[in-house]
Enzyme design. Sequence first.
Site, PDB file in Angstrom:
ATOM      1  N   CYS A 240       0.994  -1.144  -0.104  1.00 59.26           N
ATOM      2  CA  CYS A 240      -0.032  -0.106   0.013  1.00 59.26           C
ATOM      3  C   CYS A 240       1.164   1.368   0.158  1.00 59.26           C
ATOM      4  O   CYS A 240       0.757   2.072   0.815  1.00 59.26           O
ATOM      5  CB  CYS A 240      -0.890   0.179   1.173  1.00 59.26           C
ATOM      6  SG  CYS A 240      -1.888  -1.409   1.489  1.00 59.26           S
ATOM      7  N   ALA A 242       1.414   4.116  -1.989  1.00 58.59           N
ATOM      8  CA  ALA A 242       1.127   5.413  -2.593  1.00 58.59           C
ATOM      9  C   ALA A 242       0.985   6.345  -1.463  1.00 58.59           C
ATOM     10  O   ALA A 242       0.232   5.663  -0.167  1.00 58.59           O
ATOM     11  CB  ALA A 242       0.075   5.338  -3.465  1.00 58.59           C
ATOM     12  N   PRO A 243       1.097   7.699  -1.284  1.00 59.31           N
ATOM     13  CA  PRO A 243       1.865   8.324  -2.227  1.00 59.31           C
ATOM     14  C   PRO A 243       3.389   8.276  -2.372  1.00 59.31           C
ATOM     15  O   PRO A 243       4.108   8.905  -3.058  1.00 59.31           O
ATOM     16  CB  PRO A 243       1.469   9.690  -1.829  1.00 59.31           C
ATOM     17  CG  PRO A 243       1.180   9.902  -0.458  1.00 59.31           C
ATOM     18  CD  PRO A 243       0.878   8.448  -0.183  1.00 59.31           C
ATOM     19  N   GLY A 245       6.157   8.535   0.153  1.00 60.03           N
ATOM     20  CA  GLY A 245       6.741   8.703   1.334  1.00 60.03           C
ATOM     21  C   GLY A 245       7.790   7.817   2.079  1.00 60.03           C
ATOM     22  O   GLY A 245       9.166   7.785   2.200  1.00 60.03           O
ATOM     23  N   LYS A 246       7.117   6.734   2.508  1.00 56.71           N
ATOM     24  CA  LYS A 246       7.988   5.608   2.951  1.00 56.71           C
ATOM     25  C   LYS A 246       8.713   4.841   2.100  1.00 56.71           C
ATOM     26  O   LYS A 246       9.835   4.486   2.234  1.00 56.71           O
ATOM     27  CB  LYS A 246       6.769   4.943   3.811  1.00 56.71           C
ATOM     28  CG  LYS A 246       6.207   5.286   4.732  1.00 56.71           C
ATOM     29  CD  LYS A 246       4.851   4.527   5.325  1.00 56.71           C
ATOM     30  CE  LYS A 246       3.987   5.411   6.481  1.00 56.71           C
ATOM     31  NZ  LYS A 246       3.534   6.434   6.069  1.00 56.71           N
ATOM     32  N   ASP A 261       0.945  -1.015  -4.654  1.00 53.29           N
ATOM     33  CA  ASP A 261      -0.432  -0.275  -4.451  1.00 53.29           C
ATOM     34  C   ASP A 261      -1.493  -0.897  -5.628  1.00 53.29           C
ATOM     35  O   ASP A 261      -1.327  -1.188  -6.502  1.00 53.29           O
ATOM     36  CB  ASP A 261      -0.140   1.044  -4.690  1.00 53.29           C
ATOM     37  CG  ASP A 261      -1.346   1.842  -3.824  1.00 53.29           C
ATOM     38  OD1 ASP A 261      -0.940   2.203  -2.805  1.00 53.29           O
ATOM     39  OD2 ASP A 261      -2.320   2.098  -4.489  1.00 53.29           O
ATOM     40  N   ASP A 305       1.123   0.138   5.516  1.00 55.88           N
ATOM     41  CA  ASP A 305       0.755   1.161   5.922  1.00 55.88           C
ATOM     42  C   ASP A 305      -0.697   1.048   5.387  1.00 55.88           C
ATOM     43  O   ASP A 305      -1.141   1.411   4.476  1.00 55.88           O
ATOM     44  CB  ASP A 305       1.200   2.396   5.124  1.00 55.88           C
ATOM     45  CG  ASP A 305       0.620   3.588   5.633  1.00 55.88           C
ATOM     46  OD1 ASP A 305      -0.038   3.725   6.573  1.00 55.88           O
ATOM     47  OD2 ASP A 305       1.173   4.741   5.287  1.00 55.88           O
ATOM     48  N   CYS A 358      -2.577   5.490  10.184  1.00 62.51           N
ATOM     49  CA  CYS A 358      -2.786   7.010  10.406  1.00 62.51           C
ATOM     50  C   CYS A 358      -4.092   7.066  11.241  1.00 62.51           C
ATOM     51  O   CYS A 358      -4.701   8.237  10.771  1.00 62.51           O
ATOM     52  CB  CYS A 358      -2.626   7.865   9.550  1.00 62.51           C
ATOM     53  SG  CYS A 358      -3.847   7.714   8.027  1.00 62.51           S
TER      54      CYS A 358
END
Length: 426
Positions: A240, A242-243, A245-246, A261, A305, A358
């Site tokens: 998973c 996107a977007p 950063g990780k 993704d 994530d 999150c």
Amino acid sequence: MSKGLAARAAALDILVTVLERRLPLSEAVPPAVAGLEPAERARAARLAGETLRWLDRADRMLKPFLSRPPPLRVRNVLRLALVEIFVAQAPPHAAVDAAVSLARRGPRGKAMAGLVNAVLRRATAEGPERWEALALPRLPKWLRAPLLKRWGREVVEAIEAAHLRPAPLDLTPRDGDAQALAERLGAMALPTGSVRLQDSPQLSALPGYAEGAWWVQDAAAALPARVLAAKPGERVLDLCAAPGGKTMQLAAAGAQVTALDLSPERLERVAENLARTGLQSELVAADALVWEPPGGALFDAVLVDAPCSATGTIRRHPELPHIRDARRLGELTALQARLLDRAAALTRPGGRIVFCTCSLLPAEGEDHIATALARNPALQLDSVALDLPGVEPGWIGAEGLRTRPDYWGEIGGMDGFFIAALRKSA
């Protein structure tokens, strides 16, 4: 139409679109907004966002002056004006005149304009003292109740207060040197390794943007990849992704990253971010629940994530309490559990897994861990991985690492995340 009225009209259109169609602010772009100059477009988005942030208090302020609720559009005209006066500190006469003009443009214009004028003049006559005396906006019951059960009233009220402060902009340095980047930008180096800007500059004009020296990422969102601690040459799966950063954090550590993704469109954004930063990753558009790695090769580490309610990001997305409810929560928690199980299946013996959401809800975080360990006897918690620079001991519980919007309140807070570190037995 004057620029000031055009921006207010666009803010009203955004607000109506968000509340009627239950769309995120990023998707609520009516034609009136698209036609504005950039500065006015930003002003409209800012006013709509602040109104959503303070909606509950605005309604409490209006209640004594309304015998019955007016149409939604008129109610939003009133809400916008109150927030502009009491939060944005606009001159009351200008905000009231603009609100009357907006009301006059809608159905039953003359009558609604008269209502708006009378209500706002009575409300503003009460002064800021009454506004400040009203209770702070509360989270909706479906979200507030489980948080009260988990942390109690004092913590929940601190979270609600943190949601009223717009989130600062955090950056992740590609080379990991937060102090050097902070000095270069005149910003603050955070103890966890991120860099915090004190204002909202044009990002593309900042030093280091063109060469991809950093990317935007909340300080809490940067923690899961740091917990995973990818090593050069390791095969790492970002589930998973996107977007991205990780994915960029893992690639910058020297790992061989596979970014997976479900959405090809969202992966395009990952590709753009990788291109700007000069980092490499294999991109795979597929359903994580059924995808198999070529040749069946398992990964040294997997980062999950998982899709969630995103309730930890309300500081950045004040529309969330107004467009989300508990109806999809069961579906989301079931998907999160399946993704965690899938990550375990894709990890080699002795490998590592980081699971994060999150979300502020324990159902999307802490509650997963005991059941996941019961389903997967080969998994065990790796609490040592959570001991990172800048992570305070009070953030770590029996199930994992929990960040909250009220943490670091004196320097701007952080998003709400749950992060669990797991290891698969050899």
